[in-house]
Design an enzyme around this catalytic site. Structure first.
Site, PDB file in Angstrom:
ATOM      1  N   HIS A 288      -0.306   3.327  -7.036  1.00 49.31           N
ATOM      2  CA  HIS A 288       0.550   2.891  -8.139  1.00 49.31           C
ATOM      3  C   HIS A 288       0.232   3.781  -9.342  1.00 49.31           C
ATOM      4  O   HIS A 288      -0.897   4.258  -9.491  1.00 49.31           O
ATOM      5  CB  HIS A 288       0.186   1.433  -8.431  1.00 49.31           C
TER       6      HIS A 288
ATOM      7  N   ASP B 299      -8.403  -0.637  -6.722  1.00 52.11           N
ATOM      8  CA  ASP B 299      -7.250  -1.296  -7.342  1.00 52.11           C
ATOM      9  C   ASP B 299      -6.863  -2.450  -6.420  1.00 52.11           C
ATOM     10  O   ASP B 299      -6.266  -2.241  -5.369  1.00 52.11           O
ATOM     11  CB  ASP B 299      -6.109  -0.285  -7.490  1.00 52.11           C
TER      12      ASP B 299
ATOM     13  N   GLN C 122      -2.909  -5.941  -5.509  1.00 49.76           N
ATOM     14  CA  GLN C 122      -2.122  -6.528  -4.420  1.00 49.76           C
ATOM     15  C   GLN C 122      -3.007  -7.136  -3.335  1.00 49.76           C
ATOM     16  O   GLN C 122      -2.493  -7.685  -2.364  1.00 49.76           O
ATOM     17  CB  GLN C 122      -1.212  -5.459  -3.780  1.00 49.76           C
TER      18      GLN C 122
ATOM     19  N   LYS D 272      -0.036 -11.719 -10.721  1.00 48.37           N
ATOM     20  CA  LYS D 272       0.318 -11.497  -9.323  1.00 48.37           C
ATOM     21  C   LYS D 272      -0.332 -12.537  -8.408  1.00 48.37           C
ATOM     22  O   LYS D 272      -0.239 -12.462  -7.193  1.00 48.37           O
ATOM     23  CB  LYS D 272      -0.089 -10.085  -8.903  1.00 48.37           C
TER      24      LYS D 272
ATOM     25  N   CYS E 250       6.851   2.140  -9.379  1.00 54.75           N
ATOM     26  CA  CYS E 250       5.724   2.765 -10.096  1.00 54.75           C
ATOM     27  C   CYS E 250       4.865   3.592  -9.144  1.00 54.75           C
ATOM     28  O   CYS E 250       3.629   3.577  -9.245  1.00 54.75           O
ATOM     29  CB  CYS E 250       4.871   1.729 -10.828  1.00 54.75           C
TER      30      CYS E 250
END
Lengths: 153, 408
Positions: free
Chosen positions: B121, B198, B201, B224, B364
């Site tokens: 991303h 990261d 998600q 999220k 993104c």
């Protein structure tokens, strides 16, 4: 006709699948590029101007049916017109899309009278988030015409 | 199929209509919907306890401080961490910027390398590009296998002592592919590189315990995972957080301020300049409570079953191509696809007329779009509140898109 069928008229899908004047110009021309960063639509065009007249144009880029069809129809509409006429057409188009204020150039009694094929894009107005797709080609054209009149070749 | 459908009643927005149809929300990879318990917790905070934290001795301030620091404990324990190593940030993006600026500026130099993957991303690319420009370091990319997972087969070729940072996502927000945390972690350790995960998600969709994954930093966002926007967390190993400089100065983050210099507050407050998002922290904690009560294992299983069903149903649609792993053990519930020559924006508009919310665009992740050689994709993403009937509605609507575009 449903709102969707209104949006995706045959003439729009035809321009999307068979864009007019796709490519680049060889001779002297001005070039301008535009994009919608949020959705990834990209549009670029070459415009050849002689004595204040648009003698040829070509488009490049990629994007949704609305952005590409709007660009393709614009190509058809501007070649042979003077810069002033093209600017006027741009204004009328933006009025039709309610991007700028003004009296609607579209006479509901006589569809197709003023903007021709471009009026097929009226259906986009019902989809506010897509108006920027239809607008991209025209904003890019404005930039190209400004360049042409600045003598910036 | 595991049945979490009774949970739907906890999410008021799921009962609204969009364009005359019941909302089918398939855009949880962008942001998730919020249960009543999160909304109530934030409302209650503002109604009963609103005050600034860590200052003043009055009762409300004490309550607000307890709620804010209590939220930190909950969010930390959700990922198996200590509160002292859990920094509240504006979200994943801000967290990665903290690392890039706060650690990268001091530790990277000319010729150093930051190893990333082509599936990142922008939040895990652009901060590193900025730091690379400041320091003379460069980004080096791992690409993908035919199944859209990160290709680690030529890792040896790019791995040497010049690699100072290995930064990658735990799950792609485009392909849904899970990141090779173990492989990249071991590789990074072998050359002494910093490991940045990261997890925007990943943490919302499966159990994650920082004592079981070997990373230096991990970032994720509340919105999220059923929580509010405007808050997220940065977890880091204690020694890494100590050696990281604050990137923002101001109130709250200091120990002592003199005319020319200041000293910093201890971690984590060193990284929390200014009045923090207090109500959001309270909402974040309520979201974590909700997820814990449902059980992260149950959520992961539910999404795996739903994704299996979705991939099966989508494969029935002619000219539809999925950009993501076929093997559901290598992926989460985020499904990117294209359908014939219908541009993703057009797909999203058509689905929206049926009340179905999907994302269309480059997500993104423009370098990934270039790599996949697509201008954009359409993306349906699932969460605990989605049910198989919604997949059926998606498929019906995609068939309608084919009709509108005149594809037989």
């Amino acid at each position: 006709m449903s709102q969707l069928d209104e949006l995706y008229r045959e003439v729009i899908l035809d321009h999307y699948r068979n864009p007019r004047k796709r490519g680049s110009l060889k001779g002297p021309h001005v070039h301008a590029e535009g994009n919608n960063p949020s959705c990834g639509d990209e549009f670029a065009l070459d415009v050849a101007v002689e004595d204040g007249l648009i003698i040829d144009a070509a488009m490049q880029g990629q994007g949704c049916s609305i952005s590409q069809a709007s660009g393709s129809m614009m190509m058809d509409a501007i070649v042979g017109k003077s810069i002033d006429e093209a600017r006027d057409l741009t204004h009328k188009f933006k009025v039709m899309m309610t991007i700028v204020d003004g009296d609607s150039p579209v006479d509901p009694e006589r569809p197709g009278a003023v903007l021709g094929d471009l009026e097929a894009l009226q259906g986009v107005r019902r989809f506010p988030v897509r108006i920027k797709c239809a607008d991209l080609a025209w904003t890019t054209l404005s930039e190209a015409l400004d360049r042409a009149t600045d003598g910036d070749r | 199929m595991s049945d979490l459908r009774s949970l739907r009643a906890d999410f008021p927005i799921l009962s609204r209509e969009v364009n005359g149809h019941k909302l089918v929300y398939l855009d949880s990879a962008a942001t998730t919907q919020k249960p009543v318990s999160v909304l109530d917790a934030m409302d209650r905070y503002y109604r009963n306890s609103n005050a600034n934290v860590h200052r003043g001795a009055h009762t409300l301030s004490n309550e607000a401080t307890e709620m804010y620091e209590g939220a930190r404990v909950k969010v930390a324990s959700f990922i198996g961490a200590q509160a002292a190593q859990t920094v509240f940030t504006r979200g994943t993006t801000t967290a990665i910027n903290h690392i890039a600026y706060g650690w990268g500026l001091d530790h990277l130099g000319e010729g150093d390398r930051i190893l990333v993957t082509i599936a990142e991303h922008h939040a895990n690319l652009v901060p590193w590009q900025i730091i690379a420009r400041h320091t003379g370091a460069e980004l080096v990319y791992l690409e993908l296998t035919d199944d859209y997972t990160v290709d680690t087969s030529d890792l040896e070729a790019v791995l040497d002592e010049r690699v100072k940072v290995v930064a990658f996502s735990g799950m792609s927000n485009v392909t849904g592919a899970l990141g090779p945390i173990d492989v990249l972690g071991k590789a990074a350790r072998s050359v002494g590189a910093l490991i940045v995960l990261d997890a925007a998600q990943l943490v919302p969709h499966s159990p994650v315990d920082v004592t079981e994954v070997d990373v230096d930093f991990m970032a994720f966002s509340a919105h999220k995972m059923l929580g509010p926007t405007g808050i997220g967390a940065l977890w880091g190993k204690a020694e890494r957080l100590e050696e990281m400089e604050p990137t923002e100065g101001g109130g709250e983050m200091i120990n002592m301020v003199e005319r020319q210099t200041s000293t910093w507050a201890p971690v984590p407050h060193k990284f929390e300049a200014g009045t923090p998002p207090i109500a959001e922290a309270v909402g974040f904690a309520a979201a974590v409570d909700y997820l814990t009560a449902v059980g992260m294992e149950n959520i992961a299983l539910h999404e795996q079953e739903l994704t299996t069903y979705a991939l099966e149903r989508l494969s029935e649609i002619p000219d539809l191509k999925v950009y993501g792993p076929k093997d559901v053990t290598h992926r989460g519930g985020t499904v990117s696809f294209e359908l014939a020559d219908i541009h993703p924006h057009d797909i999203a508009t058509i689905l929206d007329q049926d009340g179905i919310a999907v994302r269309a665009g480059h997500h993104c992740a423009r370098p990934l779009m270039k790599y996949l050689d697509v201008p954009a994709t359409a993306r349906a993403s699932f969460y605990l509140y989605n049910v198989p009937e919604e997949v059926d509605l998606l498929v019906d609507s995609l068939m309608n898109a084919r009709r509108i575009f005149g594809i037989a």
